[in-house]
Design a protein around this motif. Structure first.
Motif, mmCIF file in Angstrom:
data_model
loop_
_atom_site.group_PDB
_atom_site.id
_atom_site.type_symbol
_atom_site.label_atom_id
_atom_site.label_comp_id
_atom_site.label_asym_id
_atom_site.label_seq_id
_atom_site.Cartn_x
_atom_site.Cartn_y
_atom_site.Cartn_z
ATOM 1 N N TRP A 62 -13.552 -4.912 5.105
ATOM 2 C CA TRP A 62 -14.538 -4.910 6.182
ATOM 3 C C TRP A 62 -14.880 -6.343 6.576
ATOM 4 O O TRP A 62 -15.008 -7.224 5.716
ATOM 5 N N PRO A 63 -15.053 -6.624 7.861
ATOM 6 C CA PRO A 63 -15.387 -7.993 8.294
ATOM 7 C C PRO A 63 -16.791 -8.385 7.834
ATOM 8 O O PRO A 63 -17.716 -7.573 7.850
ATOM 9 N N THR A 64 -16.927 -9.637 7.449
ATOM 10 C CA THR A 64 -18.220 -10.116 6.960
ATOM 11 C C THR A 64 -19.108 -10.544 8.118
ATOM 12 O O THR A 64 -18.634 -10.864 9.208
ATOM 13 N N VAL A 65 -20.415 -10.566 7.850
ATOM 14 C CA VAL A 65 -21.397 -11.089 8.806
ATOM 15 C C VAL A 65 -21.620 -12.558 8.464
ATOM 16 O O VAL A 65 -22.050 -12.881 7.355
ATOM 17 N N PRO A 66 -21.317 -13.483 9.373
ATOM 18 C CA PRO A 66 -21.437 -14.918 9.054
ATOM 19 C C PRO A 66 -22.849 -15.289 8.594
ATOM 20 O O PRO A 66 -23.845 -14.797 9.121
ATOM 21 N N GLY A 67 -22.883 -16.153 7.591
ATOM 22 C CA GLY A 67 -24.159 -16.659 7.096
ATOM 23 C C GLY A 67 -24.902 -15.730 6.167
ATOM 24 O O GLY A 67 -26.027 -16.029 5.757
ATOM 25 N N ARG A 68 -24.297 -14.603 5.812
ATOM 26 C CA ARG A 68 -25.000 -13.621 4.979
ATOM 27 C C ARG A 68 -24.396 -13.488 3.587
ATOM 28 O O ARG A 68 -24.660 -12.512 2.894
ATOM 29 N N PHE A 69 -23.583 -14.458 3.157
ATOM 30 C CA PHE A 69 -23.024 -14.423 1.804
ATOM 31 C C PHE A 69 -23.763 -15.420 0.919
ATOM 32 O O PHE A 69 -23.971 -16.572 1.297
ATOM 33 N N LYS A 70 -24.186 -14.962 -0.264
ATOM 34 C CA LYS A 70 -24.869 -15.825 -1.225
ATOM 35 C C LYS A 70 -24.291 -15.592 -2.615
ATOM 36 O O LYS A 70 -24.162 -14.448 -3.052
ATOM 37 N N ASP A 71 -23.959 -16.692 -3.277
ATOM 38 C CA ASP A 71 -23.393 -16.621 -4.626
ATOM 39 C C ASP A 71 -24.443 -17.064 -5.632
ATOM 40 O O ASP A 71 -24.626 -18.249 -5.895
ATOM 41 N N PHE A 72 -25.166 -16.097 -6.205
ATOM 42 C CA PHE A 72 -26.167 -16.389 -7.220
ATOM 43 C C PHE A 72 -25.598 -16.300 -8.638
ATOM 44 O O PHE A 72 -26.352 -16.347 -9.602
ATOM 45 N N ILE A 73 -24.270 -16.165 -8.734
ATOM 46 C CA ILE A 73 -23.645 -16.216 -10.064
ATOM 47 C C ILE A 73 -23.334 -17.664 -10.423
ATOM 48 O O ILE A 73 -23.702 -18.152 -11.494
ATOM 49 N N SER A 74 -22.670 -18.371 -9.513
ATOM 50 C CA SER A 74 -22.387 -19.788 -9.781
ATOM 51 C C SER A 74 -23.649 -20.634 -9.687
ATOM 52 O O SER A 74 -23.779 -21.657 -10.360
ATOM 53 N N THR A 75 -24.601 -20.197 -8.858
ATOM 54 C CA THR A 75 -25.875 -20.913 -8.716
ATOM 55 C C THR A 75 -27.009 -19.906 -8.844
ATOM 56 O O THR A 75 -27.516 -19.390 -7.848
ATOM 57 N N PRO A 76 -27.429 -19.590 -10.070
ATOM 58 C CA PRO A 76 -28.480 -18.581 -10.261
ATOM 59 C C PRO A 76 -29.805 -19.030 -9.650
ATOM 60 O O PRO A 76 -30.066 -20.215 -9.458
ATOM 61 N N LYS A 77 -30.647 -18.054 -9.324
ATOM 62 C CA LYS A 77 -31.993 -18.363 -8.875
ATOM 63 C C LYS A 77 -32.785 -18.990 -10.027
ATOM 64 O O LYS A 77 -32.382 -18.927 -11.185
ATOM 65 N N ARG A 78 -33.926 -19.573 -9.665
ATOM 66 C CA ARG A 78 -34.731 -20.273 -10.664
ATOM 67 C C ARG A 78 -35.216 -19.338 -11.773
ATOM 68 O O ARG A 78 -35.491 -19.755 -12.885
ATOM 69 N N ASN A 79 -35.327 -18.038 -11.465
ATOM 70 C CA ASN A 79 -35.774 -17.077 -12.475
ATOM 71 C C ASN A 79 -34.618 -16.496 -13.285
ATOM 72 O O ASN A 79 -34.806 -15.570 -14.075
ATOM 73 N N GLY A 80 -33.398 -17.025 -13.091
ATOM 74 C CA GLY A 80 -32.237 -16.564 -13.848
ATOM 75 C C GLY A 80 -31.447 -15.460 -13.176
ATOM 76 O O GLY A 80 -30.419 -15.018 -13.708
ATOM 77 N N TYR A 81 -31.875 -14.993 -12.021
ATOM 78 C CA TYR A 81 -31.202 -13.900 -11.320
ATOM 79 C C TYR A 81 -29.776 -14.295 -10.941
ATOM 80 O O TYR A 81 -29.535 -15.369 -10.402
ATOM 81 N N ARG A 82 -28.829 -13.361 -11.239
ATOM 82 C CA ARG A 82 -27.422 -13.596 -10.917
ATOM 83 C C ARG A 82 -26.850 -12.378 -10.204
ATOM 84 O O ARG A 82 -27.048 -11.247 -10.633
ATOM 85 N N SER A 83 -26.127 -12.622 -9.119
ATOM 86 C CA SER A 83 -25.496 -11.540 -8.371
ATOM 87 C C SER A 83 -24.772 -12.154 -7.185
ATOM 88 O O SER A 83 -25.040 -13.301 -6.801
ATOM 89 N N LEU A 84 -23.828 -11.424 -6.614
ATOM 90 C CA LEU A 84 -23.216 -11.802 -5.349
ATOM 91 C C LEU A 84 -23.829 -10.938 -4.249
ATOM 92 O O LEU A 84 -23.954 -9.720 -4.411
ATOM 93 N N HIS A 85 -24.244 -11.548 -3.152
ATOM 94 C CA HIS A 85 -24.806 -10.816 -2.016
ATOM 95 C C HIS A 85 -23.910 -11.045 -0.800
ATOM 96 O O HIS A 85 -23.571 -12.183 -0.477
ATOM 97 N N THR A 86 -23.553 -9.984 -0.128
ATOM 98 C CA THR A 86 -22.788 -10.117 1.104
ATOM 99 C C THR A 86 -23.198 -9.013 2.060
ATOM 100 O O THR A 86 -23.733 -7.973 1.644
ATOM 101 N N THR A 87 -22.988 -9.257 3.340
ATOM 102 C CA THR A 87 -23.241 -8.235 4.364
ATOM 103 C C THR A 87 -21.963 -8.078 5.183
ATOM 104 O O THR A 87 -21.367 -9.074 5.616
ATOM 105 N N VAL A 88 -21.539 -6.810 5.366
ATOM 106 C CA VAL A 88 -20.294 -6.535 6.096
ATOM 107 C C VAL A 88 -20.575 -5.527 7.205
ATOM 108 O O VAL A 88 -21.591 -4.820 7.197
ATOM 109 N N ARG A 89 -19.625 -5.475 8.154
ATOM 110 C CA ARG A 89 -19.715 -4.494 9.238
ATOM 111 C C ARG A 89 -18.900 -3.263 8.840
ATOM 112 O O ARG A 89 -17.684 -3.325 8.694
ATOM 113 N N HIS A 90 -19.609 -2.157 8.663
ATOM 114 C CA HIS A 90 -18.980 -0.902 8.265
ATOM 115 C C HIS A 90 -19.152 0.073 9.417
ATOM 116 O O HIS A 90 -20.277 0.492 9.721
ATOM 117 N N SER A 91 -18.033 0.423 10.073
ATOM 118 C CA SER A 91 -18.086 1.248 11.291
ATOM 119 C C SER A 91 -18.947 0.521 12.320
ATOM 120 O O SER A 91 -18.671 -0.601 12.681
#
Length: 700
Positions: free
Chosen positions: A285-314
């Motif tokens: 699915w095509p991604t939405v520009p500017g909506r990808f965040k890598d909190f695994i390589s750079t965790p949040k200050r509270n330790g939160y880790r995850s990959l966030h992305t937004t895609v166009r589905h239909s």
């Protein structure tokens, strides 16, 4: 409500070594202490602490924390005492219960003072043992779940606002997003009931029109990952009404314009699988520009880790979060997911893991008022972050919108206090520059600790704002002490008053002031005038004044105002804009201090207040003069004026067009100068310029 044996079994299920006797004794003690008390919904009050304890068992917390949940309201709402809790359950549990207990018996003049004092005690206790926060969050969560039963709407709204401003952000700060989401949702339903109901209705309409879209997309993502050899569990859900409302407010859009009201979580086996799953999804699915965040390589200050992305589905946008099982548990439970207190983690270790606690403690120490404490604490709970780097590559997280000044105080208070400039990505930039992700910031420092009061208008972090205000208060106090001492000495000489320690001590008693410093500040602020000072130092000396006879003062030297802070010890009149070198006089204004005017200022003719003879001392700092210039209406006239002022080292701080016609423009210019001599030179140079018709100094 959990029964006694059920609660104990819950704890023993995840902690076989838990102190069963401690839990049983706490259960029985709390039940007897609360007795026949009832909650707003008619349930026995005892049900509340047991439900709180049940929430804490969901977090798999230790036996002392569970006991604290059971006992947390006993001191506040029953006849039980701190001494009883300490004796029956140990000092550790006693300390935790005391930390959670509200100060409901404090005599406070305002609701803000009471709230601030409660918050102060809570944060101090939390800094010593982070379990206090976990119990308090569980307590607040259960109270919010039953908030609808409180009859008073203002009380419900006050509790909901406090929850959204302080407790939900605190949950976010320790990574407990499950708690944060529910607290925000429950508070939102109380604060914006119409908006809450409208969004629920729109979501129901969306479900009715599109069928079970979430289930279809969930199975599609799971099938796609399985076909590519990635074992994953996929969960889909509609976003919560509060999350939708916040996005509508932030982006200023209607519900219909939101295309990503659905979110999906992909739980995989390892961090490497997270990136593999991301690649597969982005290929499909095509991604939405500017909506990808890598909190695994750079965790949040509270330790939160995850990959966030937004895609166009239909024809819609969907948000996808990708994490492994460990990351998912930490994202849901935060600090509680890897609780290590039984292994010896103390408050100091928690503060090291959560450095924002130190920021809150610094705010506590230096807040000047309850309102300031509450304001700064709310500021410290910013959620949106920006990631910037030091020159050596160290990563710093700051609230979005932060400036180099915020960055300096983030590094260390001393760096902030001595900051005079900053380089952003190698270029010298204004200190009010808003930092963006990836910026490298270098702070330029001086040896003088002098935070600029103007910083208060653009810093966004609570730590920076508190430090700036603290510095301004200290500077103002010093200036007021100096001015007040000068006014005291002048009054003593003018009216031949006694000034020995005994007379001054008696005067302080009469004026109800604690010491000389308080007297000097009162004189500078003119909350105490000459008449009151004379009567206090020499009782009966003002009788003649009251009958209309003028006192017979002796001539004294003018009071110097060198080194004093305009706005603190005195203010410069906006009508005449005096500068060093002008003859000046001061006017005492009760409650506001001394206002300084040029001796020829028209305002003085109508001033009924007491005059003071003032003088600029040697090496007085500069000031802002106001001049009116009439120039020919032709290209380059204004540039010629600015060039002349700059040539004579003046600094234009404000310029306004007063009148304009076909032939001439009249401009009002505020010029920063060192003294009257420099101003005179500038005016003379302007008058000789061909483009200038006339120049006059504004008097009033």
């Amino acid at each position: 409500m959990l029964r006694q044996y059920e609660l104990v079994e819950r704890v023993k299920a995840y902690d076989p070594d838990a102190d069963e006797d401690l839990l049983n004794r706490a259960y029985v003690f709390s039940m007897k202490a609360h007795g026949s008390q009832l909650r707003a919904n008619g349930d026995p009050y005892f049900s509340h602490p047991i439900e709180v304890a049940g929430i804490l068992t969901d977090l798999r917390l230790d036996d002392e924390t569970i006991a604290t949940g059971i006992l947390h309201d006993t001191i506040e709402d029953t006849v039980a005492t701190q001494e009883q809790i300490d004796k029956l359950f140990g000092k550790s549990v006693g300390r935790l219960v005391d930390g959670v207990t509200k100060l409901s018996k404090i005599e406070a003049q305002t609701e803000n003072e009471r709230a601030a004092e409660n918050l102060r005690k809570f944060l101090l206790a939390m800094s010593n043992d982070i379990r206090v926060l976990l119990v308090k969050l569980a307590d607040r969560l259960h109270n919010m779940r039953t908030l609808k039963f409180i009859q008073s709407e203002p009380k419900r709204r006050r509790i909901a606002r406090e929850t959204m401003d302080i407790y939900a952000p605190l949950a976010e700060r320790i990574g407990m997003y499950g708690f944060m989401d529910e607290l925000n949702e429950l508070a939102f339903a109380q604060l914006e009931p119409e908006g809450y109901a409208l969004i629920l209705k729109r979501l129901e309409s969306l479900r009715a029109g599109g069928g079970d879209v979430v289930a279809r997309i969930t199975s599609g993502i799971q099938l796609l990952l399985g076909q590519n050899g990635i074992e994953a569990e996929v969960y889909g859900r509609e976003k919560r009404p509060f999350s939708i409302w916040k996005k509508m407010q932030d982006n200023q859009v209607a519900f219909e314009a939101l295309s990503d009201v659905m979110a999906f979580r992909v739980i995989v086996q390892s961090p490497a699988d997270c990136y593999r799953a991301l690649g597969v999804i982005h290929q499909r699915w095509p991604t939405v520009p500017g909506r990808f965040k890598d909190f695994i390589s750079t965790p949040k200050r509270n330790g939160y880790r995850s990959l966030h992305t937004t895609v166009r589905h239909s024809d819609m946008r969907i948000e996808i979060q990708i994490r492994d099982a460990v990351m998912h548990r930490e994202a849901e439970l935060g600090l509680a997911a890897h609780w290590a207190y039984k292994q010896g983690e103390e408050g100091a270790a928690a503060r090291e893991s959560y450095p924002w606690l130190n920021d809150l403690l610094e705010i506590l120490e230096h807040a000047a008022s309850p309102e300031e404490l509450l304001e700064h604490t709310r500021m410290a709970m910013f959620q949106d972050q920006v990631f910037v780097f030091t020159p050596k590559g160290a990563l710093q997280q700051l609230p979005r919108g932060s400036t180099p000044v915020d960055f300096a105080y983030q590094l260390h208070s001393e760096i902030g206090d001595t900051c005079v400039g900053a380089k952003v990505n190698g270029r010298v930039m204004p200190l009010r520059t808003r930092l963006v992700n990836g910026d490298q910031v270098e702070i330029l420092r001086s040896k003088i600790r002098a935070p600029d009061p103007a910083w208060d208008s653009f810093v966004v972090t609570a730590k920076a704002r508190a430090a700036v205000r603290r510095s301004v208060r200290a500077r103002d106090r010093d200036a007021q002490l100096t001015m007040g001492r000068q006014l005291f000495d002048a009054a003593v000489k003018r009216f031949k008053l006694p000034e020995h320690d005994d007379e001054v001590a008696a005067a302080l008693v009469a004026l109800k002031l604690p010491d000389r410093a308080a007297l000097y500040i009162a004189l500078a602020r003119q909350t105490i005038g000459d008449l009151a000072l004379r009567e206090a130092l020499s009782p009966g000396s003002t009788l003649g004044s009251k009958r209309g006879r003028k006192p017979k003062p002796v001539p004294v030297a003018a009071i110097p105002i060198k080194g004093l802070s305009p706005g603190a010890a005195f203010t410069l009149g906006d009508c005449c804009h005096p500068v060093p070198g002008d003859r000046i006089a001061g006017v005492s204004r009760p409650g506001t201090g001394v206002e300084v005017h040029r001796i020829d200022c028209a305002t003085l003719e109508h001033e009924a207040g007491e005059w003071l003879d003032l003088a600029w001392d040697a090496n007085s700092g500069g000031a802002i003069a106001r001049v009116s210039t009439v120039v020919h209406n032709q290209p380059g006239s204004l540039a010629a004026v600015a060039s002349i002022i700059a040539h004579h080292s003046g600094n234009i701080v404000n310029l306004a067009l007063k009148d304009r016609d076909r032939e001439f423009h009249t401009n009002i210019i505020d010029v920063e100068v060192a003294d009257l001599a420099q101003l005179t030179a500038i005016i003379a140079a302007l008058r000789s310029a061909p483009a200038v018709v006339s120049v006059e100094r504004v008097k009033a």
